[in-house]
Design an enzyme around this catalytic site. Structure first.
Site, PDB file in Angstrom:
ATOM      1  N   ASP A  40      -0.018  -4.309   5.968  1.00 51.85           N
ATOM      2  CA  ASP A  40      -0.946  -3.703   7.238  1.00 51.85           C
ATOM      3  C   ASP A  40      -2.216  -4.146   7.501  1.00 51.85           C
ATOM      4  O   ASP A  40      -3.128  -3.732   7.994  1.00 51.85           O
ATOM      5  CB  ASP A  40      -0.658  -2.248   7.268  1.00 51.85           C
ATOM      6  CG  ASP A  40       0.663  -1.694   7.676  1.00 51.85           C
ATOM      7  OD1 ASP A  40       1.669  -2.521   7.893  1.00 51.85           O
ATOM      8  OD2 ASP A  40       0.830  -0.347   7.684  1.00 51.85           O
ATOM      9  N   HIS A  97      -7.533  -1.489   5.694  1.00 53.60           N
ATOM     10  CA  HIS A  97      -6.481  -0.367   6.175  1.00 53.60           C
ATOM     11  C   HIS A  97      -6.413   0.785   5.382  1.00 53.60           C
ATOM     12  O   HIS A  97      -6.439   1.921   5.636  1.00 53.60           O
ATOM     13  CB  HIS A  97      -5.274  -1.007   6.171  1.00 53.60           C
ATOM     14  CG  HIS A  97      -4.015  -0.330   6.775  1.00 53.60           C
ATOM     15  ND1 HIS A  97      -4.002   0.271   8.012  1.00 53.60           N
ATOM     16  CD2 HIS A  97      -2.952   0.224   6.326  1.00 53.60           C
ATOM     17  CE1 HIS A  97      -2.657   0.831   8.152  1.00 53.60           C
ATOM     18  NE2 HIS A  97      -2.093   0.824   7.021  1.00 53.60           N
ATOM     19  N   HIS A 136       1.366   3.705   2.163  1.00 54.80           N
ATOM     20  CA  HIS A 136       1.951   4.607   3.215  1.00 54.80           C
ATOM     21  C   HIS A 136       3.407   4.805   3.281  1.00 54.80           C
ATOM     22  O   HIS A 136       4.053   3.936   2.687  1.00 54.80           O
ATOM     23  CB  HIS A 136       1.440   3.930   4.561  1.00 54.80           C
ATOM     24  CG  HIS A 136      -0.010   4.012   4.963  1.00 54.80           C
ATOM     25  ND1 HIS A 136      -0.701   3.359   5.766  1.00 54.80           N
ATOM     26  CD2 HIS A 136      -0.817   5.024   4.550  1.00 54.80           C
ATOM     27  CE1 HIS A 136      -2.075   3.546   5.904  1.00 54.80           C
ATOM     28  NE2 HIS A 136      -2.073   5.013   5.310  1.00 54.80           N
ATOM     29  N   HIS A 150       0.795  -1.213  -0.101  1.00 56.84           N
ATOM     30  CA  HIS A 150      -0.062  -0.034  -0.074  1.00 56.84           C
ATOM     31  C   HIS A 150       0.900   1.353   0.086  1.00 56.84           C
ATOM     32  O   HIS A 150       2.069   1.092   0.029  1.00 56.84           O
ATOM     33  CB  HIS A 150      -1.024  -0.055   1.254  1.00 56.84           C
ATOM     34  CG  HIS A 150      -0.480   0.220   2.648  1.00 56.84           C
ATOM     35  ND1 HIS A 150       0.563  -1.063   2.711  1.00 56.84           N
ATOM     36  CD2 HIS A 150      -0.489   0.953   3.532  1.00 56.84           C
ATOM     37  CE1 HIS A 150       0.685  -0.915   4.295  1.00 56.84           C
ATOM     38  NE2 HIS A 150       0.068   0.337   4.592  1.00 56.84           N
ATOM     39  N   ASP A 205       5.930   4.554   5.111  1.00 56.87           N
ATOM     40  CA  ASP A 205       6.660   3.697   5.788  1.00 56.87           C
ATOM     41  C   ASP A 205       6.386   2.300   5.078  1.00 56.87           C
ATOM     42  O   ASP A 205       6.918   1.303   5.614  1.00 56.87           O
ATOM     43  CB  ASP A 205       6.245   3.508   7.349  1.00 56.87           C
ATOM     44  CG  ASP A 205       4.668   2.903   7.640  1.00 56.87           C
ATOM     45  OD1 ASP A 205       3.897   3.369   6.794  1.00 56.87           O
ATOM     46  OD2 ASP A 205       4.363   2.362   8.504  1.00 56.87           O
ATOM     47  N   HIS A 206       6.049   2.279   3.971  1.00 57.76           N
ATOM     48  CA  HIS A 206       6.415   1.010   2.962  1.00 57.76           C
ATOM     49  C   HIS A 206       6.561   1.412   1.716  1.00 57.76           C
ATOM     50  O   HIS A 206       7.146   0.572   1.135  1.00 57.76           O
ATOM     51  CB  HIS A 206       4.669   0.312   2.851  1.00 57.76           C
ATOM     52  CG  HIS A 206       4.275  -0.209   4.363  1.00 57.76           C
ATOM     53  ND1 HIS A 206       4.128  -1.407   4.403  1.00 57.76           N
ATOM     54  CD2 HIS A 206       3.676   0.495   5.520  1.00 57.76           C
ATOM     55  CE1 HIS A 206       3.881  -1.581   5.891  1.00 57.76           C
ATOM     56  NE2 HIS A 206       3.608  -0.512   6.255  1.00 57.76           N
ATOM     57  N   HIS A 250       5.112  -4.803  10.230  1.00 62.60           N
ATOM     58  CA  HIS A 250       5.388  -4.348  11.425  1.00 62.60           C
ATOM     59  C   HIS A 250       5.560  -5.436  12.823  1.00 62.60           C
ATOM     60  O   HIS A 250       4.954  -6.308  12.540  1.00 62.60           O
ATOM     61  CB  HIS A 250       4.257  -3.404  12.145  1.00 62.60           C
ATOM     62  CG  HIS A 250       4.261  -2.084  11.133  1.00 62.60           C
ATOM     63  ND1 HIS A 250       5.080  -0.942  11.456  1.00 62.60           N
ATOM     64  CD2 HIS A 250       3.490  -1.992  10.088  1.00 62.60           C
ATOM     65  CE1 HIS A 250       4.748   0.173  10.546  1.00 62.60           C
ATOM     66  NE2 HIS A 250       3.757  -0.296   9.743  1.00 62.60           N
TER      67      HIS A 250
HETATM   68 ZN   LIG Z   1      -0.107   1.428   6.634  1.00 62.25          ZN
END
Ligand SMILES: [Zn+2]
Length: 260
Positions: free
Chosen positions: A135, A116, A58, A56, A60-61, A173
């Site tokens: 996530d 998400h 985000h 996805h 942090d990805h 995570h």
């Molecule tokens: Zn995420």
């Protein structure tokens, strides 16, 4: 090697997963939150990256996409719907599409599992019994509902739960200890959750990852996959679940966990 996957810790609690080709030399990079730790890992082990997969959009990805793409000239696979949100996307894809980057020598399938985010991708490797769930499904937990509905997320999790029990699950995570503490609050009498919590705390004390899990283990310990269990339904009822149907139970659990 017993698993073809390596985990590179990144940022505070993210994992970048590397999926090796059967000959061990090439890797696909799943969700590079940042480039530097990945580059170091590749260089130290003389590995050749062949693709980036993004679950996805985000930061942090996808934060390392551009730098890695520039350094190694990599194709980027992700959801077509996120073409404006995944940096450098070269292979916009749809639910059910096959993912076969040159050099990886493995056959993946892309699933759209929203909840998400409004679109969220799982990369599934049925022959290798592996799924990269981003996530959506965490060990003993699930992602927050940022853009999707409880109904979407419950449907996505049920879809993942339909995979063979032996399927190994990798996620984005290291949230396992906190998730299991919540799971135990939901089901205080579930001995497997209590045991796994001890195990996970020990792993984290040694700074080792608690991944991967398996679909079978998640079905026994993850409250968000257990919304049809009487004990979970009852706990959710005490936390304001509107009804005992799976979506209402899921929504109550998610709300409870958000404030846990
Ligand atoms: Zn995420």
């Amino acid at each position: 090697m017993d698993t073809p996957v390596a985990l590179v810790p990144a940022l505070r609690d993210n994992y970048v997963a590397l999926l090796h080709s059967p000959n061990g030399r090439n890797v696909a990079i799943i969700d590079p939150s940042e480039a530097d730790p990945v580059k170091r890992f590749l260089e130290e082990r003389d590995l050749q990256p062949v693709a980036i997969f993004n679950t996805h959009h985000h930061p942090d990805h996808v934060g390392g996409n551009r730098e890695l793409q520039k350094a190694y000239d990599l194709p980027v696979y992700g959801a077509a719907e996120d073409r404006d949100r995944i940096p450098g996307l070269t292979h916009p894809m749809y639910d059910g599409d096959r993912v076969t980057p040159p050099g990886l020598d493995r056959v993946g399938i892309l699933w759209d599992i929203p909840g998400h985010t409004r679109t969220h991708t799982a990369f599934l490797f049925p022959e290798d019994e592996l799924v990269f769930a981003g996530d959506t499904l965490f060990v003993a937990g699930c992602g927050r509902l940022f853009e999707g509905s409880a109904e979407q997320m419950e449907t996505s999790l049920s879809r993942l739960a339909g995979l063979p029990d032996s399927t190994q699950v990798y996620c984005g995570h290291e949230y396992t200890v906190k998730n299991l503490e919540f799971a135990l609050a939901v089901e205080p009498d579930n001995g497997e959750i209590a045991e796994k919590l001890q195990w996970a705390r020990e792993k984290r004390r040694k700074e080792e990852p608690t991944l991967p899990s398996t679909i079978g283990a998640e079905k026994r310990t993850n409250p968000f996959l257990r919304v049809r269990e009487p004990a979970v339904r009852e706990a959710a009822g005490g936390r304001g679940a509107a009804d005992s149907d799976p979506v209402s139970v899921f929504a109550a659990l998610r709300d409870w966990k958000d404030r846990f």
